[in-house]
Design a protein around this motif. Structure first.
Motif, mmCIF file in Angstrom:
data_model
loop_
_atom_site.group_PDB
_atom_site.id
_atom_site.type_symbol
_atom_site.label_atom_id
_atom_site.label_comp_id
_atom_site.label_asym_id
_atom_site.label_seq_id
_atom_site.Cartn_x
_atom_site.Cartn_y
_atom_site.Cartn_z
ATOM 1 N N THR A 111 0.843 -1.200 0.000
ATOM 2 C CA THR A 111 0.000 0.000 0.000
ATOM 3 C C THR A 111 0.877 1.248 0.000
ATOM 4 N N ALA A 112 0.494 2.214 -0.818
ATOM 5 C CA ALA A 112 1.186 3.505 -0.845
ATOM 6 C C ALA A 112 0.259 4.568 -0.264
ATOM 7 N N ALA A 113 0.831 5.464 0.529
ATOM 8 C CA ALA A 113 0.062 6.583 1.079
ATOM 9 C C ALA A 113 0.855 7.864 0.881
ATOM 10 N N THR A 114 0.150 8.926 0.482
ATOM 11 C CA THR A 114 0.789 10.222 0.239
ATOM 12 C C THR A 114 0.131 11.285 1.104
ATOM 13 N N VAL A 115 0.962 12.082 1.763
ATOM 14 C CA VAL A 115 0.471 13.215 2.550
ATOM 15 C C VAL A 115 1.084 14.488 1.959
ATOM 16 N N MET A 116 0.232 15.460 1.646
ATOM 17 C CA MET A 116 0.679 16.718 1.033
ATOM 18 C C MET A 116 0.964 17.774 2.103
ATOM 19 N N ILE A 148 5.018 19.975 -0.928
ATOM 20 C CA ILE A 148 5.760 18.706 -0.956
ATOM 21 C C ILE A 148 4.789 17.565 -0.710
ATOM 22 N N ALA A 149 4.978 16.471 -1.439
ATOM 23 C CA ALA A 149 4.198 15.249 -1.192
ATOM 24 C C ALA A 149 5.126 14.214 -0.568
ATOM 25 N N VAL A 150 4.692 13.642 0.549
ATOM 26 C CA VAL A 150 5.496 12.617 1.226
ATOM 27 C C VAL A 150 4.780 11.281 1.024
ATOM 28 N N THR A 151 5.469 10.330 0.399
ATOM 29 C CA THR A 151 4.824 9.059 0.054
ATOM 30 C C THR A 151 5.555 7.879 0.676
ATOM 31 N N ALA A 152 4.793 7.016 1.342
ATOM 32 C CA ALA A 152 5.369 5.801 1.933
ATOM 33 C C ALA A 152 4.748 4.578 1.271
ATOM 34 N N LEU A 153 5.565 3.554 1.091
ATOM 35 C CA LEU A 153 5.096 2.277 0.533
ATOM 36 C C LEU A 153 5.369 1.209 1.585
ATOM 37 N N GLU A 154 4.307 0.602 2.108
ATOM 38 C CA GLU A 154 4.475 -0.353 3.215
ATOM 39 C C GLU A 154 3.578 -1.567 2.995
ATOM 40 N N GLU A 155 3.736 -2.556 3.884
ATOM 41 C CA GLU A 155 2.992 -3.818 3.751
ATOM 42 C C GLU A 155 1.481 -3.626 3.814
ATOM 43 N N ASP A 156 1.028 -2.709 4.685
ATOM 44 C CA ASP A 156 -0.413 -2.529 4.827
ATOM 45 C C ASP A 156 -0.741 -1.042 4.945
ATOM 46 N N LEU A 157 -2.039 -0.765 4.866
ATOM 47 C CA LEU A 157 -2.499 0.625 4.848
ATOM 48 C C LEU A 157 -2.101 1.375 6.107
ATOM 49 N N PHE A 158 -2.281 0.742 7.250
ATOM 50 C CA PHE A 158 -1.985 1.434 8.504
ATOM 51 C C PHE A 158 -0.510 1.836 8.565
ATOM 52 N N SER A 159 0.396 0.918 8.217
ATOM 53 C CA SER A 159 1.832 1.227 8.285
ATOM 54 C C SER A 159 2.191 2.338 7.302
#
Ligand code: AMP
Ligand code: GLY
Length: 424
Positions: free
Chosen positions: A333-338, A385-396
């Motif tokens: 899962t990838a999540a981005t925070v602007m 700036i967009a900060v994007t994380a790619l982790e095993e699951d949505l919460f992480s």
């Protein structure tokens, strides 16, 4: 090959990051780029609508492919400009010609397209100054709330959702008679309101075949809990948990295939991305809009999940053999925070020094509205700036991106701490 990316936002930073990983890439250029894109290639000070300047630069630098980020140059015909020039017509342009770009450039065109090809969408009618009176009477026959959409590009502001007939009539008049959104509202689409949850699906096509890119959800409102004014997008996640395989199969059969086939049937050449804004209405997908480009900040999340070589895929688009190219997506899962400037989407100050980017170790930092001034990174826009994380699951992924968003500093910095948590 040498590639030129057109644009300067977080989306173009994500394209630069991803294209720079390809063994097929020689030199990368970004026009105009931002303070972050320089780490992946060379920034070129050209406006995205300066077709002549772009064409000359392409020839002078032996560029074989142009990847167009934003809609404006597409709607204004950058691809057609290349095709009409003897020396430029052989250069691959990723993004549709003007005719195909009408899917985003004209709401009326895109609604007519959907009706013609039986793509599920909200019921609608279009009005202009010749039938305004009929339009006003039509409003009275509609259920509330009523959706009014300026036909043309209105910088994401041309959609109004109105809770009373009085307001709807006043706004329809303001749009058509008083040019509330300039020429963009000469024609107004009046649409049925769809109640459901929104998500976006992205498609890459060479005009014959297509690959369905990862789905994403965008958070448009400025405030926590989806409150306050609309923005360009405050964050995104991919995949979208409520878009399960059954739902995505419906999207493919009822929406994606008829869209790509519809372009073919209408003889509209199309090489590029199609961004399909969807409403999930009790498990049934409806199209809210088409865009002829990738979304921002959806691209930041979507591209991190594509494992395949993006240059290879885009080469498939250009050569018309996309079907033969390998395409795999990460199950992560990838999540981005602007991070945005204080005051955005209203007025805000620029030129604030940005520090501590180097303290972000686990997420990818995609610059958006930034510029380099005497070696210093400064804010230069609303979305910074967009900060994007790619982790095993949505919460992480959410935890990581949100924590890393907190590690970067500039005066007035604001970000939402609740992106994606509604989905857990
Ligand atoms: P658009 O510019 O077409 O994406 O519209 C902006 C936003 O208005 C969308 O992201 C939706 O949240 C909302 N919207 C547009 N059309 C409808 C509709 N028919 N029903 C409900 N919401 C809509
Ligand atoms: N995030 C929405 C857009 O790019 O239009």
């Amino acid at each position: 090959m040498n590639i030129l990316i057109i644009g300067s936002g977080g989306r173009e930073s994500a394209f630069a990051y991803k294209l720079a990983q390809s063994p097929k890439l020689d030199k990368l250029f970004i026009a105009p780029g931002n303070a972050g894109t320089g780490q992946y290639g060379e920034n070129v000070p050209l406006k995205v609508t300066d077709f002549k300047g772009i064409g000359e630069f392409v020839l002078a630098n032996d560029i074989q492919m142009v990847v167009v980020g934003p809609e404006e140059p597409l709607v204004k015909g950058i691809h057609d400009y290349f095709l009409a020039d003897e020396q430029l017509k052989g250069i691959a342009v990723i993004g549709p010609q003007q005719e195909g770009a009408q899917l985003e450039g004209s709401k009326d065109f895109s609604k007519e397209f959907m009706i013609r090809h039986q793509v599920p969408t909200a019921a609608f009618r279009s009005f202009d100054k010749t039938n305004l009176e009929e339009g006003l009477a039509y409003l009275d026959t509609q259920k509330l709330p009523i959706v009014l959409k300026a036909d043309g590009l209105a910088q994401g502001k041309g959609v109004l959702i109105l809770d009373s007939y009085e307001e709807a009539k006043a706004e329809l008049k303001a749009m058509i008679s008083d040019a509330k959104f300039g020429e963009a509202s000469n024609v107004v689409v009046v649409e049925e309101f769809l109640k459901g949850i929104e998500l976006s699906v992205f498609v890459l096509t060479d005009g014959k075949d297509h690959k369905v890119l990862p789905s994403a959800k965008d958070y448009k409102r400025i405030g926590e809990g989806d409150t306050g004014l609309n923005t360009g997008g405050m964050g995104s996640v991919s995949p979208v948990p409520f878009a399960d395989q059954t739902f995505l199969d419906k999207v493919e059969e009822r929406i994606i295939k008829p869209t790509v086939d519809g372009l073919k049937k209408d003889n509209i050449p199309y090489k590029g991305f199609i961004f399909i804004g969807l409403m999930n209405v009790e498990g049934e997908p409806y199209v809210i809009e088409y865009n002829v480009r990738m979304g921002d900040p959806e691209t930041e999340s979507v591209l991190l999940r594509i494992e395949s070589d993006l240059v290879d895929l885009l080469e498939g688009v250009a050569q018309g053999n996309l079907a033969d190219r390998s395409y795999t997506v990460s199950p992560k899962t990838a999540a981005t925070v602007m991070l945005v400037s204080g005051g955005y989407p209203g007025s805000y100050e620029q030129g604030k020094v940005i520090s501590n980017i180097e303290n972000v170790k686990e997420s990818i930092v995609f610059h958006a509205g930034t510029k380099l001034v005497n070696g210093e990174v400064q804010t230069a826009g609303g979305r910074v700036i967009a900060v994007t994380a790619l982790e095993e699951d949505l919460f992480s992924a959410l935890q990581q991106a949100t924590a890393d968003a907190g590690r970067i500093f500039f005066q007035g910095k604001y970000f939402r701490t609740d992106i994606g948590f509604d989905l857990i």
